[in-house]
Design an enzyme around this catalytic site. Sequence first.
Site, PDB file in Angstrom:
ATOM      1  N   GLU A  46      45.688  30.240  45.115  1.00  0.00           N
ATOM      2  CA  GLU A  46      44.526  29.359  45.075  1.00  0.00           C
ATOM      3  C   GLU A  46      45.028  28.081  44.403  1.00  0.00           C
ATOM      4  O   GLU A  46      45.576  28.167  43.293  1.00  0.00           O
ATOM      5  CB  GLU A  46      43.495  30.019  44.164  1.00  0.00           C
ATOM      6  N   ARG A 272      49.666  43.903  38.220  1.00  0.00           N
ATOM      7  CA  ARG A 272      50.093  42.553  37.897  1.00  0.00           C
ATOM      8  C   ARG A 272      51.100  42.566  36.761  1.00  0.00           C
ATOM      9  O   ARG A 272      51.202  43.520  35.999  1.00  0.00           O
ATOM     10  CB  ARG A 272      48.914  41.641  37.584  1.00  0.00           C
ATOM     11  N   LYS A 282      45.621  32.017  34.784  1.00  0.00           N
ATOM     12  CA  LYS A 282      45.477  30.592  35.045  1.00  0.00           C
ATOM     13  C   LYS A 282      44.394  29.980  34.165  1.00  0.00           C
ATOM     14  O   LYS A 282      44.508  28.847  33.737  1.00  0.00           O
ATOM     15  CB  LYS A 282      45.146  30.372  36.519  1.00  0.00           C
TER      16      LYS A 282
HETATM   17  P1  ATP Z   1      45.215  34.204  37.522  1.00  0.00           P
HETATM   18  O1  ATP Z   1      44.774  35.605  37.316  1.00  0.00           O
HETATM   19  O2  ATP Z   1      46.369  33.767  36.680  1.00  0.00           O
HETATM   20  O3  ATP Z   1      44.080  33.224  37.473  1.00  0.00           O
HETATM   21  P2  ATP Z   1      45.071  34.395  40.333  1.00  0.00           P
HETATM   22  O4  ATP Z   1      45.296  35.781  40.782  1.00  0.00           O
HETATM   23  O5  ATP Z   1      43.689  33.920  40.330  1.00  0.00           O
HETATM   24  O6  ATP Z   1      45.818  34.160  38.972  1.00  0.00           O
HETATM   25  P3  ATP Z   1      46.043  33.221  42.709  1.00  0.00           P
HETATM   26  O7  ATP Z   1      46.464  31.839  42.954  1.00  0.00           O
HETATM   27  O8  ATP Z   1      44.823  33.735  43.368  1.00  0.00           O
HETATM   28  O9  ATP Z   1      45.915  33.369  41.155  1.00  0.00           O
HETATM   29  O10 ATP Z   1      47.254  34.205  42.962  1.00  0.00           O
HETATM   30  C1  ATP Z   1      48.075  34.173  44.090  1.00  0.00           C
HETATM   31  C2  ATP Z   1      48.747  35.506  44.246  1.00  0.00           C
HETATM   32  O11 ATP Z   1      49.506  35.816  43.087  1.00  0.00           O
HETATM   33  C3  ATP Z   1      47.719  36.614  44.407  1.00  0.00           C
HETATM   34  O12 ATP Z   1      48.142  37.470  45.450  1.00  0.00           O
HETATM   35  C4  ATP Z   1      47.732  37.319  43.093  1.00  0.00           C
HETATM   36  O13 ATP Z   1      47.407  38.670  43.239  1.00  0.00           O
HETATM   37  C5  ATP Z   1      49.173  37.109  42.621  1.00  0.00           C
HETATM   38  N1  ATP Z   1      49.241  37.143  41.158  1.00  0.00           N
HETATM   39  C6  ATP Z   1      48.535  36.394  40.288  1.00  0.00           C
HETATM   40  N2  ATP Z   1      48.822  36.747  39.011  1.00  0.00           N
HETATM   41  C7  ATP Z   1      49.730  37.745  39.080  1.00  0.00           C
HETATM   42  C8  ATP Z   1      50.427  38.535  38.108  1.00  0.00           C
HETATM   43  N3  ATP Z   1      50.234  38.368  36.796  1.00  0.00           N
HETATM   44  N4  ATP Z   1      51.291  39.472  38.550  1.00  0.00           N
HETATM   45  C9  ATP Z   1      51.505  39.640  39.873  1.00  0.00           C
HETATM   46  N5  ATP Z   1      50.887  38.931  40.836  1.00  0.00           N
HETATM   47  C10 ATP Z   1      50.015  37.993  40.463  1.00  0.00           C
HETATM   48 MG    MG Z   2      42.927  34.698  42.580  1.00  0.00          MG
END
Ligand code: ATP
Ligand code: MG
Length: 569
Positions: A46, A272, A282
């Site tokens: 995102e 994660r 984030k």
């Molecule tokens: P955050 O939880 O930091 O806000 P998010 O999941 O909202 O991150 P996205 O941009 O939606 O951020 O994530 C893109 C991809 O990265 C998604 O498939 C998500 O599952 C993966 N991802 C995000 N954080 C992690 C993590 N800590 N470990 C593994 N994969 C992750």
């Molecule tokens: Mg997300």
Amino acid sequence: MNTPPDNPETEDEGPGNFIRDIVAGDIAAGRVGEKTRGIVTRFPPEPNGYLHLGHAKSIVLNFGIAADFNGRCHLRFDDTNPVKEEMEFIKAIEEDVRWLGFDWGEHLYFASDNFETLYQWAEHLIKNEKAYVDDLTADDIREYRGTLTEPGRPSPFRDRGVDENLDLFRRMRAGEFADGERVLRAKIDMAAGNINMRDPVLYRILHADHPRTGNAWSIYPTYDFAHGQSDAIEGITHSLCTLEFEDHRPLYDWLIENLPVPATPHQYEFARLNLTNTVLSKRRLTQLVTENHVQGWNDPRMPTISGLRRRGVPAAAIRDFCNRIGVTKAASTAETAYLDHCTRDILNAEAPRRLGVLDPLKVVIENYPEGESEELDAANHPGDETQGTRKVPFSREIYIERSDFMEEPPKKFFRLGPGREVRLRFAYFIICTDVIKDADGTVTELHCTYDPETRGGNAPDGRKVKGTIHWVSAPQALTAEVRLYEHLFNESEPGSGGTDFLDDINPDSLSVLKGCKLEPSLADLGLGDNVQFERQGYFCLDTDSSADAPVFNRTVGLRDSWAKTQKKD
Ligand code: ATP
Ligand code: MG
């Protein structure tokens, strides 16, 4: 803590990667390939912030699996929330993925490119009586939804007719209603055990400009409605996401089943990445930036890809780290020290050695001719002759590390002291003859004599010295600022004690050293090049540098605290 042993023979076994096993099984059973001729994965960020190490885990997994099985991996921006998304983030994310070493080729996609298709599919659901426009407020929807122990109640608008629904939905699109006035919901099951299946929202009204579609839309699909459908449009075979989406999988499948999608992707969830002494969310990273607890997304203390890059962590170290920690369903926390260990592994093998004095103490070599200097040969890497040698200047005045001298040295201190002889790395033996102090008794200068017979660091008479110290010739020295970094948070799991995570910030995470003295060859170092300052650690040039005022970051020190804990076990 969950880190594999650092034994090259067992390293590959680590905690494994169950997703790779699933993909291998699907391929063996002929379950993928009719349409896509191979597996297709995607990394779906995102664009509402910069990428962090958790994203790196997902990137390495998605691109790695595609590469392993001759498939392909897409970069897709899940840009469905215009309020928080910016072009700046899109550019930064592309740069970070590329820097990590991955290439999506022509397969760059945006969920926003599917907005028209998604809209048509929403009408498709309405026409099949599988979606309805709801006039309840957001609060009421929450209230009607029920809880884990109580079923939800149907909205009074749930049984609107198809025509009324279509009319309202089209007027939503046309911008006739205010933000939040109505939503489109899937009509599934208000009594479902899984709350995500209790008529989830598919579209919301948002009169906001989108970074890519501008003001074309006043309704936007939710993540749930956009994600799986975008997977299907792109022909994704294995849609990999983190465990918090496990409860969304029934909805993912329901939508794929009830829409005229061109393919049927499947979702798989993995744990994660969490990392000690930092945060990988984030929302929290955004807070650190906007409230100025750090100096931006690429502050070298941040666990962002851009922060790690600026700090000097090689992309290969991040890839190794992600591969070695493995992919499981069990939540686990990796140690920051383990990332440092992976960084050192690469830098130890590759980084050229240089001489740098961080806390300089001047030494005058009294029997060295005034105004003269010479060039000495210095090996660039003790374990890799192919890295060759360089010249380092030597003269009557040099700097040594203040901590390499003690006026009254204890037993095990083998460095310089009054009347003691040490070796200057690549140069000569020197003996300290005099200690100069200021009025407060602080040592300001040492006087020494050198033995011209020991050029290169060995005495022809075979006499030995116990200490070898680094040094830099004063007249030619480069004066630099050096920044040393410690953990951004004092607590292993910031905010875990029920306190605000900001309370756990380490106030001493950055130390700035001014007036450091470096060998002149470092003036030629490029941004992104790594070096070892002998006996000090690994360093790189910071982007804050200017031609006459270089700034260096310490990437990691030499001591491996992770390897140490492994030995103790
Ligand atoms: P955050 O939880 O930091 O806000 P998010 O999941 O909202 O991150 P996205 O941009 O939606 O951020 O994530 C893109 C991809 O990265 C998604 O498939 C998500 O599952 C993966 N991802 C995000 N954080 C992690 C993590 N800590 N470990 C593994 N994969 C992750
Ligand atoms: Mg997300």
